[in-house]
Design a protein around this motif. Structure first.
Motif, PDB file in Angstrom:
ATOM      1  N   LYS A   1       0.830  -1.210   0.000  1.00  0.00           N
ATOM      2  CA  LYS A   1       0.000   0.000   0.000  1.00  0.00           C
ATOM      3  C   LYS A   1       0.864   1.259   0.000  1.00  0.00           C
ATOM      4  CE  LYS A   1      -4.037  -1.614  -0.478  1.00  0.00           C
ATOM      5  NZ  LYS A   1      -4.689  -1.353  -1.784  1.00  0.00           N
ATOM      6  N   TRP A   2       1.931   1.245   0.771  1.00  0.00           N
ATOM      7  CA  TRP A   2       2.852   2.393   0.757  1.00  0.00           C
ATOM      8  C   TRP A   2       3.354   2.643  -0.663  1.00  0.00           C
ATOM      9  CZ3 TRP A   2       8.088   1.435  -0.553  1.00  0.00           C
ATOM     10  CH2 TRP A   2       8.887   2.585  -0.595  1.00  0.00           C
ATOM     11  N   ASP A   3       3.770   1.583  -1.338  1.00  0.00           N
ATOM     12  CA  ASP A   3       4.329   1.706  -2.687  1.00  0.00           C
ATOM     13  C   ASP A   3       3.275   2.160  -3.691  1.00  0.00           C
ATOM     14  OD1 ASP A   3       6.483   1.345  -4.617  1.00  0.00           O
ATOM     15  OD2 ASP A   3       5.370  -0.408  -5.327  1.00  0.00           O
ATOM     16  N   GLU A   4       2.097   1.571  -3.639  1.00  0.00           N
ATOM     17  CA  GLU A   4       1.021   1.921  -4.580  1.00  0.00           C
ATOM     18  C   GLU A   4       0.602   3.383  -4.412  1.00  0.00           C
ATOM     19  OE1 GLU A   4      -2.216  -0.727  -3.915  1.00  0.00           O
ATOM     20  OE2 GLU A   4      -1.232  -2.469  -4.820  1.00  0.00           O
ATOM     21  N   TRP A   5       0.375   3.794  -3.180  1.00  0.00           N
ATOM     22  CA  TRP A   5      -0.101   5.158  -2.939  1.00  0.00           C
ATOM     23  C   TRP A   5       0.946   6.189  -3.353  1.00  0.00           C
ATOM     24  CZ3 TRP A   5      -2.052   4.000   2.726  1.00  0.00           C
ATOM     25  CH2 TRP A   5      -3.191   3.198   2.652  1.00  0.00           C
TER      26      TRP A   5
ATOM     27  N   GLN B   1      19.223  -0.774  10.319  1.00  0.00           N
ATOM     28  CA  GLN B   1      19.882  -0.514   9.037  1.00  0.00           C
ATOM     29  C   GLN B   1      19.489  -1.518   7.956  1.00  0.00           C
ATOM     30  OE1 GLN B   1      24.169  -0.877   9.512  1.00  0.00           O
ATOM     31  NE2 GLN B   1      23.895  -2.326  11.177  1.00  0.00           N
ATOM     32  N   ILE B   2      18.908  -2.649   8.364  1.00  0.00           N
ATOM     33  CA  ILE B   2      18.471  -3.644   7.382  1.00  0.00           C
ATOM     34  C   ILE B   2      17.241  -3.152   6.619  1.00  0.00           C
ATOM     35  CG2 ILE B   2      17.576  -5.997   7.097  1.00  0.00           C
ATOM     36  CD1 ILE B   2      19.114  -6.745   9.658  1.00  0.00           C
ATOM     37  N   TRP B   3      16.397  -2.375   7.268  1.00  0.00           N
ATOM     38  CA  TRP B   3      15.095  -2.033   6.712  1.00  0.00           C
ATOM     39  C   TRP B   3      15.161  -1.181   5.454  1.00  0.00           C
ATOM     40  CZ3 TRP B   3       9.988  -3.058   8.516  1.00  0.00           C
ATOM     41  CH2 TRP B   3       9.947  -3.941   9.599  1.00  0.00           C
ATOM     42  N   TRP B   4      15.896  -0.083   5.511  1.00  0.00           N
ATOM     43  CA  TRP B   4      15.802   0.881   4.405  1.00  0.00           C
ATOM     44  C   TRP B   4      16.308   0.310   3.092  1.00  0.00           C
ATOM     45  CZ3 TRP B   4      20.198   2.922   2.002  1.00  0.00           C
ATOM     46  CH2 TRP B   4      21.416   2.767   2.672  1.00  0.00           C
ATOM     47  N   GLN B   5      17.287  -0.555   3.165  1.00  0.00           N
ATOM     48  CA  GLN B   5      17.820  -1.126   1.930  1.00  0.00           C
ATOM     49  C   GLN B   5      16.793  -2.032   1.246  1.00  0.00           C
ATOM     50  OE1 GLN B   5      21.916  -2.631   2.725  1.00  0.00           O
ATOM     51  NE2 GLN B   5      21.741  -1.478   4.622  1.00  0.00           N
ATOM     52  N   GLN B   6      16.114  -2.826   2.052  1.00  0.00           N
ATOM     53  CA  GLN B   6      15.112  -3.728   1.474  1.00  0.00           C
ATOM     54  C   GLN B   6      13.885  -2.972   0.961  1.00  0.00           C
ATOM     55  OE1 GLN B   6      16.086  -6.654   0.925  1.00  0.00           O
ATOM     56  NE2 GLN B   6      17.892  -6.581   2.245  1.00  0.00           N
ATOM     57  N   ILE B   7      13.447  -1.967   1.731  1.00  0.00           N
ATOM     58  CA  ILE B   7      12.286  -1.183   1.290  1.00  0.00           C
ATOM     59  C   ILE B   7      12.658  -0.371   0.053  1.00  0.00           C
ATOM     60  CG2 ILE B   7      10.576   0.541   1.956  1.00  0.00           C
ATOM     61  CD1 ILE B   7      10.437  -2.147   3.492  1.00  0.00           C
ATOM     62  N   GLY B   8      13.902   0.105   0.004  1.00  0.00           N
ATOM     63  CA  GLY B   8      14.371   0.828  -1.182  1.00  0.00           C
ATOM     64  C   GLY B   8      14.309  -0.020  -2.435  1.00  0.00           C
ATOM     65  N   ASP B   9      14.490  -1.316  -2.287  1.00  0.00           N
ATOM     66  CA  ASP B   9      14.409  -2.216  -3.437  1.00  0.00           C
ATOM     67  C   ASP B   9      12.981  -2.363  -3.955  1.00  0.00           C
ATOM     68  OD1 ASP B   9      17.115  -2.732  -3.605  1.00  0.00           O
ATOM     69  OD2 ASP B   9      17.052  -4.513  -2.340  1.00  0.00           O
ATOM     70  N   VAL B  10      12.006  -2.124  -3.104  1.00  0.00           N
ATOM     71  CA  VAL B  10      10.608  -2.128  -3.555  1.00  0.00           C
ATOM     72  C   VAL B  10      10.349  -0.874  -4.380  1.00  0.00           C
ATOM     73  CG1 VAL B  10       8.186  -2.057  -2.836  1.00  0.00           C
ATOM     74  CG2 VAL B  10       9.824  -3.459  -1.567  1.00  0.00           C
TER      75      VAL B  10
ATOM     76  N   SER C   1      12.417   0.910  -6.020  1.00  0.00           N
ATOM     77  CA  SER C   1      13.147   0.884  -7.294  1.00  0.00           C
ATOM     78  C   SER C   1      12.552  -0.116  -8.279  1.00  0.00           C
ATOM     79  CB  SER C   1      14.615   0.524  -7.038  1.00  0.00           C
ATOM     80  OG  SER C   1      14.733  -0.844  -6.657  1.00  0.00           O
ATOM     81  N   GLY C   2      11.719  -1.015  -7.770  1.00  0.00           N
ATOM     82  CA  GLY C   2      11.126  -2.040  -8.631  1.00  0.00           C
ATOM     83  C   GLY C   2      11.970  -3.297  -8.744  1.00  0.00           C
ATOM     84  N   ALA C   3      13.090  -3.352  -7.988  1.00  0.00           N
ATOM     85  CA  ALA C   3      13.962  -4.527  -8.064  1.00  0.00           C
ATOM     86  C   ALA C   3      13.313  -5.757  -7.456  1.00  0.00           C
ATOM     87  CB  ALA C   3      15.287  -4.227  -7.365  1.00  0.00           C
ATOM     88  N   PHE C   4      12.473  -5.560  -6.431  1.00  0.00           N
ATOM     89  CA  PHE C   4      11.812  -6.682  -5.769  1.00  0.00           C
ATOM     90  C   PHE C   4      10.357  -6.344  -5.486  1.00  0.00           C
ATOM     91  CE2 PHE C   4      16.289  -7.242  -4.560  1.00  0.00           C
ATOM     92  CZ  PHE C   4      16.494  -8.567  -4.941  1.00  0.00           C
ATOM     93  N   THR C   5       9.525  -7.352  -5.450  1.00  0.00           N
ATOM     94  CA  THR C   5       8.138  -7.162  -5.049  1.00  0.00           C
ATOM     95  C   THR C   5       8.100  -6.982  -3.528  1.00  0.00           C
ATOM     96  OG1 THR C   5       7.723  -9.511  -4.620  1.00  0.00           O
ATOM     97  CG2 THR C   5       7.395  -8.724  -6.889  1.00  0.00           C
ATOM     98  N   PRO C   6       6.981  -6.465  -2.985  1.00  0.00           N
ATOM     99  CA  PRO C   6       6.880  -6.346  -1.525  1.00  0.00           C
ATOM    100  C   PRO C   6       7.102  -7.680  -0.808  1.00  0.00           C
ATOM    101  CG  PRO C   6       5.191  -4.989  -2.544  1.00  0.00           C
ATOM    102  CD  PRO C   6       5.848  -5.765  -3.659  1.00  0.00           C
ATOM    103  N   GLN C   7       6.568  -8.763  -1.362  1.00  0.00           N
ATOM    104  CA  GLN C   7       6.760 -10.074  -0.713  1.00  0.00           C
ATOM    105  C   GLN C   7       8.239 -10.481  -0.728  1.00  0.00           C
ATOM    106  OE1 GLN C   7       4.162 -12.496   0.684  1.00  0.00           O
ATOM    107  NE2 GLN C   7       6.160 -12.803   1.646  1.00  0.00           N
ATOM    108  N   GLU C   8       8.894 -10.313  -1.870  1.00  0.00           N
ATOM    109  CA  GLU C   8      10.311 -10.674  -1.958  1.00  0.00           C
ATOM    110  C   GLU C   8      11.154  -9.826  -1.002  1.00  0.00           C
ATOM    111  OE1 GLU C   8      10.497 -12.013  -6.695  1.00  0.00           O
ATOM    112  OE2 GLU C   8      10.774  -9.897  -6.112  1.00  0.00           O
ATOM    113  N   ALA C   9      10.854  -8.531  -0.942  1.00  0.00           N
ATOM    114  CA  ALA C   9      11.626  -7.638  -0.079  1.00  0.00           C
ATOM    115  C   ALA C   9      11.439  -7.987   1.392  1.00  0.00           C
ATOM    116  CB  ALA C   9      11.221  -6.187  -0.331  1.00  0.00           C
TER     117      ALA C   9
END
Length: 576
Positions: free
Chosen positions: A313-317, A486-495, A497-505
């Protein structure tokens, strides 16, 4: 013994300085009359409180100490104004440095890891209370105030008056940090637009319910879509139904750990934090101090259906309803966005921004009218489809003074005096009017805030309400905030950028948190690094053995139930 002897000698020496105490009291009178008004204390009570500070500071006169906090208006006031007052009144010089929050956390982590005294005190979020109570490199303030620091602990500190003390209390029931400023994560909206009859009529015609403060995420999404794609323009300005940020930077992690998952409904019921699963998706059983996993396969919820829904939802909005370029902004760059006057609402808005949002139109704030009257209000944030009654409603940042064992005792005492000074009743009402990050009951209930409340958009009503306890800081399930955050922002950043889906991230994020906690477990078992309260991870099982059975919540067939709104005035009545 040596430190106490030196302090005693210094105190005796000062007796030979004629007029020293008089000069200090003269400075105190000047600051009380010229700056520290209004106050919850009478002038006589203020003078008495300052007299105590003068006497307690005598052994440390001439000392120069260094403290660190993040850059917000409250700390700017402390750094530029209160340091001068403190030095003139007590004779202790304070270098109060301001940095971004990520740099503050990094400095705290470095001091904990190296035991080098980088700073004599920090304003460090109570998010780290689980870390400090386990590592015990910070000073346990309960024991400090009753022991080594008793001679520099103000008799008028009045801990019961602080509204954020619970957030700074560890699982051991001891106070580890002293609140200095706090702010909640609420919902912000343009009430003037929401009240326009033609907009209200058009919304009800399309969605079948009234335009108002959204109670759930379904209504928030409907309103975001409506203003972005139906209203489109108000008074000649292109408008949008949502605002957020998405730049791959440390603050993108806080955007999610600041209770976004629990606002969606990912955690368990319980206050101040969910048990057994908290707002990070980390599991820790009731009565235990040992986190047991973040992944669904270990009983956590960081990659469960509700957490994935939250990130999606964060990404879509952000993509569909926010102004162009919002996805490339970081937290600090996004701050001025609302003042441009082209956004209808924001679901994730910190009350720390209030000071900027009440500025005059002449200062570039387009969310007030020509007379300075607010065109906006704040209200409780809506909750997601997985949220249940009994869960926390949102996040509350409690920036708190933190002392470390690695700081020499005399410097620690001087810093503790400064921490109490800037949070004292003499100073606090005025400081709160400047920064609007209220920490004391006596302050929020002061008559000056009753008078100012119409100009603050609901801030005073919120902090006077019993509802405020439903907004809480990161809890004790998080065993080492700097390592895990510090783990969080890198994974959320990948969402983003489109590199990973929310589930993958979220799968990757949960896995990395478990891997990091496994290292903590090994360190705790071999060297008692976390005092026996480090992680003890559950063995991995098929996720189906946990989902819906005391672990992560099962995926809902319908993640967008009927939208629900409430009239703003009803919220104010409830708060009162």
């Amino acid at each position: 013994m040596k430190a106490h002897l030196k302090a005693s000698v210094a105190a005796l020496a000062l007796l030979w300085l004629p007029g020293q105490a008089m000069a200090d009291m003269a400075a105190a009178e000047k600051w009380i009359d010229d700056e520290f008004q209004p106050s919850s204390l009478s002038r006589e009570e203020q003078l008495a409180e300052m007299e105590w500070f003068i006497k307690a500071a005598e052994p440390f006169q001439g000392m120069e100490i260094n403290v660190l906090s993040e850059t917000i208006p409250t700390h700017t006031y402390e750094s530029e104004t209160l340091t001068k007052a403190f030095e003139e009144i007590t004779g202790i010089k304070v270098n109060h440095q301001l940095l971004g929050e990520g740099e503050v956390v990094q400095a705290v982590q470095t001091q904990m890891q190296t035991n080098r005294n980088l700073y004599d005190a920090y304003v460090n979020d109570a998010d780290l209370v689980g870390t400090h109570s386990r590592l015990q490199s910070a000073v346990n303030l309960t024991d400090w105030m009753g022991g080594e620091g008793a001679d520099v602990t103000s008799p008028t500190l009045d801990l019961e008056d602080f509204i954020g003390v619970a957030s700074a209390t560890g699982p051991d029931g001891k106070l580890w940090q002293l609140p200095d400023q706090q702010f909640a994560n609420l919902y912000w909206f343009r009430k003037d637009w929401f009240d326009r009859p033609e907009i209200k009529e058009k919304f009800k015609e399309k969605y079948g319910y009234e335009l108002g403060v959204p109670v759930n995420w379904s209504a928030y999404e409907d309103i975001a879509d409506f203003f972005t794609n139906d209203v489109k323009e108000i008074d000649g300005v292109r408008v949008y139904g949502h605002m957020d940020y998405g730049k791959r930077a440390p603050d993108l992690g806080w955007r999610m750990t600041d209770a976004w998952l629990s606002m969606a409904g990912a955690g368990s019921k319980g206050l101040p934090n969910g048990r057994p699963i908290d707002e990070w998706g980390i599991r820790m059983e009731e009565g235990s101090c040992n986190p047991s996993g973040a992944s669904v396969s270990r009983g956590g919820a960081a990659n469960g259906p509700a957490a994935v829904y939250a990130i999606r939802k964060w990404d879509e909005w952000l993509r569909q309803y926010a102004p162009p370029g919002a996805a490339d902004l970081d937290f600090y760059q996004s701050l001025p966005a609302l003042s441009q006057g082209n956004v209808a609402q924001q679901i994730f808005w910190y009350t720390a921004f209030t000071a900027d949002m009440v500025k005059a139109k002449s200062e570039g704030n387009n969310t007030v009218d020509d007379e300075g009257n607010l065109l906006w209000k704040m209200a409780p944030s809506p909750h997601g489809a997985y949220w249940e009654e009994g869960m926390k409603l949102g996040y509350q940042d409690v920036g708190s003074w933190t002392l470390f064992q690695s700081t020499p005792v005399d410097r620690r005492k001087a810093a503790w005096l400064y921490a109490q000074f800037v949070t004292s009743k003499t100073v606090d009402v005025k400081k709160s009017h400047v920064g609007l990050t209220i920490i004391r009951d006596s302050t929020v209930n002061h008559e000056s805030f009753t008078e100012r409340s119409p100009k603050l958009g609901g801030l005073v009503e919120f902090y006077r309400s019993p509802d405020r306890v439903l907004w809480t800081d990161t809890g004790v399930n998080v065993p080492d905030y700097p390592k895990l955050a510090q783990i969080w922002w890198q994974q959320i950043g990948d969402v983003n950028s489109g590199a990973f889906t929310p589930q993958e991230a979220m799968d990757r994020l949960a896995g990395e948190m478990d891997l990091t906690m496994a290292r903590m477990q090994a360190a705790d078992e071999s060297a008692n690094v976390y005092g026996g309260c480090g992680p003890r991870l559950n063995e991995e099982k098929d996720p189906s053995e946990w989902i819906g059975k005391g672990g992560a919540k099962a995926k809902l067939e319908n993640e967008k139930p009927q939208g629900e709104t409430i009239v703003y005035e009803e919220i104010v009545k409830r708060w009162q």
